[in-house]
Design an enzyme around this catalytic site. Structure first.
Site, short mmCIF file in Angstrom:
data_model
loop_
_atom_site.label_atom_id
_atom_site.label_comp_id
_atom_site.label_asym_id
_atom_site.label_seq_id
_atom_site.Cartn_x
_atom_site.Cartn_y
_atom_site.Cartn_z
N GLU A 26 29.37 32.02 36.89
CA GLU A 26 30.74 32.60 36.76
C GLU A 26 30.81 33.70 35.91
O GLU A 26 31.47 34.59 36.08
CB GLU A 26 31.75 31.44 36.46
CG GLU A 26 31.73 30.09 37.30
CD GLU A 26 32.15 30.82 38.87
OE1 GLU A 26 33.02 31.85 38.86
OE2 GLU A 26 31.79 30.29 39.72
N HIS A 44 29.53 36.91 37.52
CA HIS A 44 30.63 37.54 38.32
C HIS A 44 31.36 38.70 37.47
O HIS A 44 31.67 39.59 37.99
CB HIS A 44 31.83 36.49 38.96
CG HIS A 44 31.22 35.86 40.09
ND1 HIS A 44 30.72 36.46 41.32
CD2 HIS A 44 31.15 34.52 40.53
CE1 HIS A 44 30.62 35.72 42.11
NE2 HIS A 44 30.62 34.33 41.88
#
Length: 267
Positions: free
Chosen positions: A137, A140
């Site tokens: 995450e 990203h």
């Protein structure tokens, strides 16, 4: 119509092209990162105020989320500084929160605003697998996938990016932002592409390895995630992800590279 859209996007790209760390892929980022970080802070605070945040002082799980996040953030900062990209995260103010929800999900916004849902922990099962998810995450955000997807959405909606400073007051732009980052489980039209997901896998296993977590744990973790569907609709977290076989195959291919960065126990 498609032809003109591509021409318009290409012309914008001449002035708004950047490269993803580690992979070097060229991407379109129309929105100033300062604007992305400002919108992230606003939406993050709104999300936390309307959801149950688990206390880090009373919960070992919440403390684990903070600990893992800090280790990965430190590794990311080292990498970016060593590769003359420290300015890209210079304004990051990292926050790591565990939110009480049955949803199997996690996300990271620009500026280092990270949320993990309690529903994810029975699947991660251990700290190293949690590092796999959080590395993914955070990747990203570092790869600016949200900016890339939001830029595409703004162009498609015909929203002027030149006035980006006011985007956080534009309801359509805010909705695009939330869709791009999956805030509240909203993985609408701008959910990260499968290419973005594979790229986040790539950066993520390297970041977790830099932080002292064995990247090989990524393979059994994603296999557990895949098994959750049992032929039914997959968890929202997996709805736009690559096929199970593709993801595992790519991760296996990445392991020799990732293991070069792995020093056990390094924080």
């Amino acid at each position: 119509m498609k032809k003109y859209f591509l021409l318009f996007t290409a012309s914008l790209g001449l002035a708004a092209c950047s490269r993803v760390p580690i992979t070097g892929r060229s991407q379109l980022n129309l929105v100033p990162e300062s604007t992305m970080e400002s919108m992230a802070l606003q939406e993050y605070q709104s999300f936390l105020s309307s959801n149950k945040v688990v206390s880090q002082t009373t919960s070992k799980d919440a403390e684990m989320v903070r600990r893992v996040g800090q280790r990965i953030a430190a590794a990311v900062t080292r990498y970016m500084n060593q590769n003359n990209m420290g300015n890209e995260i210079a304004n990051y103010k990292w926050e790591f929160n565990l939110v009480d929800s049955k949803e199997v999900n996690a996300w990271c916004m620009p500026g280092g605003k990270v949320v993990v849902y309690t529903g994810l922990l029975p699947v991660t099962q251990n700290e190293t697998a949690l590092a796999c998810v959080m590395g993914h995450e955070i990747a990203h955000a570092i790869a600016r996938h949200g900016n890339e997807r939001m830029s595409q959405g703004l162009v498609m909606q015909g929203i002027q990016v030149a006035g980006a400073v006011a985007l956080n007051k534009n309801p359509t732009a805010v909705n695009i932002f939330n869709q791009a980052f999956g805030v509240g489980g909203n993985m609408g039209m701008l959910a990260f592409s499968r290419g973005n997901e594979l790229e986040a896998d790539h950066l993520g296993v390297i970041f977790m390895a830099m932080a002292g977590y064995n990247p090989q744990e990524a393979i059994p973790f994603w296999q557990r995630m895949a098994n959750m569907s049992n032929g039914q609709k997959p968890p929202e977290f997996l709805s736009t992800h690559p096929s199970d076989a593709t993801r595992v195959q790519k991760l296996q291919q990445l392991m020799p590279e990732a293991m070069k960065y792995y020093t056990p126990g390094r924080g």
